[in-house]
Write a protein that holds these residues in place. Structure first.
Motif, PDB file in Angstrom:
ATOM      1  N   VAL A   2      53.504   1.624  56.849  1.00  0.00           N
ATOM      2  CA  VAL A   2      53.342   0.408  55.990  1.00  0.00           C
ATOM      3  C   VAL A   2      54.359  -0.716  56.463  1.00  0.00           C
ATOM      4  CG1 VAL A   2      54.716  -0.487  53.504  1.00  0.00           C
ATOM      5  CG2 VAL A   2      53.457   1.795  53.781  1.00  0.00           C
ATOM      6  N   GLN A   3      53.893  -1.926  56.175  1.00  0.00           N
ATOM      7  CA  GLN A   3      54.533  -3.239  57.121  1.00  0.00           C
ATOM      8  C   GLN A   3      55.267  -3.812  55.963  1.00  0.00           C
ATOM      9  OE1 GLN A   3      53.968  -3.936  60.180  1.00  0.00           O
ATOM     10  NE2 GLN A   3      52.772  -2.165  60.319  1.00  0.00           N
ATOM     11  N   ALA A  35      63.859   1.283  49.181  1.00  0.00           N
ATOM     12  CA  ALA A  35      65.371   1.095  49.528  1.00  0.00           C
ATOM     13  C   ALA A  35      65.663  -0.115  50.220  1.00  0.00           C
ATOM     14  CB  ALA A  35      65.991   2.415  50.320  1.00  0.00           C
ATOM     15  N   TRP A  36      66.918  -0.454  50.109  1.00  0.00           N
ATOM     16  CA  TRP A  36      67.759  -1.387  50.730  1.00  0.00           C
ATOM     17  C   TRP A  36      68.983  -0.770  51.522  1.00  0.00           C
ATOM     18  CZ3 TRP A  36      66.059  -6.661  51.842  1.00  0.00           C
ATOM     19  CH2 TRP A  36      65.247  -7.066  51.097  1.00  0.00           C
ATOM     20  N   TYR A  37      68.659  -1.260  52.826  1.00  0.00           N
ATOM     21  CA  TYR A  37      70.047  -0.806  53.845  1.00  0.00           C
ATOM     22  C   TYR A  37      70.441  -2.141  54.492  1.00  0.00           C
ATOM     23  CZ  TYR A  37      68.416   4.079  53.913  1.00  0.00           C
ATOM     24  OH  TYR A  37      68.151   5.180  53.517  1.00  0.00           O
ATOM     25  N   ARG A  38      71.735  -1.850  54.970  1.00  0.00           N
ATOM     26  CA  ARG A  38      72.418  -3.028  55.816  1.00  0.00           C
ATOM     27  C   ARG A  38      72.971  -2.444  57.097  1.00  0.00           C
ATOM     28  NH1 ARG A  38      77.289  -5.299  52.045  1.00  0.00           N
ATOM     29  NH2 ARG A  38      78.859  -3.509  52.325  1.00  0.00           N
ATOM     30  N   ALA A  96      63.139  -0.720  53.297  1.00  0.00           N
ATOM     31  CA  ALA A  96      62.547   0.485  53.727  1.00  0.00           C
ATOM     32  C   ALA A  96      61.914   1.292  52.747  1.00  0.00           C
ATOM     33  CB  ALA A  96      63.655   1.479  54.337  1.00  0.00           C
ATOM     34  N   THR A  97      60.867   2.029  53.474  1.00  0.00           N
ATOM     35  CA  THR A  97      60.221   2.846  52.135  1.00  0.00           C
ATOM     36  C   THR A  97      61.224   4.098  52.353  1.00  0.00           C
ATOM     37  OG1 THR A  97      58.707   3.496  53.891  1.00  0.00           O
ATOM     38  CG2 THR A  97      57.902   2.301  52.335  1.00  0.00           C
ATOM     39  N   PHE A  98      60.840   4.941  51.403  1.00  0.00           N
ATOM     40  CA  PHE A  98      62.158   5.793  51.177  1.00  0.00           C
ATOM     41  C   PHE A  98      61.627   7.174  50.626  1.00  0.00           C
ATOM     42  CE2 PHE A  98      66.536   6.731  50.964  1.00  0.00           C
ATOM     43  CZ  PHE A  98      66.870   7.725  49.768  1.00  0.00           C
ATOM     44  N   ASP A  99      62.177   8.182  51.691  1.00  0.00           N
ATOM     45  CA  ASP A  99      61.575   9.532  51.076  1.00  0.00           C
ATOM     46  C   ASP A  99      62.689  10.118  49.989  1.00  0.00           C
ATOM     47  OD1 ASP A  99      61.359  12.511  50.915  1.00  0.00           O
ATOM     48  OD2 ASP A  99      60.396  12.627  52.659  1.00  0.00           O
ATOM     49  N   ASP A 107      59.623   3.823  56.844  1.00  0.00           N
ATOM     50  CA  ASP A 107      59.138   2.871  57.446  1.00  0.00           C
ATOM     51  C   ASP A 107      60.350   1.643  57.245  1.00  0.00           C
ATOM     52  OD1 ASP A 107      56.334   3.466  55.772  1.00  0.00           O
ATOM     53  OD2 ASP A 107      56.411   3.603  58.043  1.00  0.00           O
ATOM     54  N   TRP A 108      60.655   0.680  58.310  1.00  0.00           N
ATOM     55  CA  TRP A 108      61.447  -0.418  58.244  1.00  0.00           C
ATOM     56  C   TRP A 108      60.775  -1.746  58.403  1.00  0.00           C
ATOM     57  CZ3 TRP A 108      66.401   0.824  57.082  1.00  0.00           C
ATOM     58  CH2 TRP A 108      67.022   2.182  57.379  1.00  0.00           C
ATOM     59  N   GLY A 109      61.582  -2.622  57.712  1.00  0.00           N
ATOM     60  CA  GLY A 109      61.104  -4.109  57.887  1.00  0.00           C
ATOM     61  C   GLY A 109      62.025  -4.694  59.338  1.00  0.00           C
ATOM     62  N   GLN A 110      62.008  -5.802  59.426  1.00  0.00           N
ATOM     63  CA  GLN A 110      62.591  -6.286  60.752  1.00  0.00           C
ATOM     64  C   GLN A 110      63.771  -6.838  60.284  1.00  0.00           C
ATOM     65  OE1 GLN A 110      60.673  -8.036  58.668  1.00  0.00           O
ATOM     66  NE2 GLN A 110      61.758  -9.989  58.713  1.00  0.00           N
TER      67      GLN A 110
END
Length: 118
Positions: A2-3, A35-38, A96-99, A107-110
């Motif tokens: 996934v993009q 999900a969102w990460y930082r 991110a897509t999240f398990d 998968d991560w975005g930029q």
């Protein structure tokens, strides 16, 4: 794969708000947990919020209580609304897509950079 493309970051004064967006490619978004990460440079990436395909949400860390994750399946987009921002919220924010089973990102975005001025 996934993009993911994040947007919405920028410079905001302390106490302000931002809404981050993340658009996902493909046709499985509605079935995907997101999900969102930082990440602050030099520190580990930390999870901020997750949202399952049934819209169940979970929050973690110091943004808990000051942010809201949501999704629009018609737009393949997940959002992170952040309020009462503090200088310590300055970071790069990643989608991110999240398990959901393992509790891990897939998968991560930029990333999109958020800078909160004091």
């Amino acid at each position: 794969q996934v993009q993911l493309v994040e947007s919405g970051g920028g410079l905001v004064p302390a106490g302000g708000s931002l809404r981050l967006s993340c658009v996902a490619s493909g046709n499985i978004f509605s079935r995907s947990a997101m999900a969102w990460y930082r990440q602050v440079p030099g520190k580990p990436r930390e999870r901020v919020a997750t949202i399952l395909s049934d819209n169940v949400t979970n929050y973690a860390g110091s943004l808990k209580g000051r942010c809201t994750i949501s999704r629009d399946n018609d737009k393949n987009t997940v959002y992170l609304r952040m309020d009462s921002l503090k200088p310590e919220d300055t970071a790069i924010y990643f989608c991110a897509t999240f398990d959901a089973h393992w509790g891990t990102p897939i998968d991560w975005g930029q990333g999109t950079e958020v800078f909160v001025s004091s």
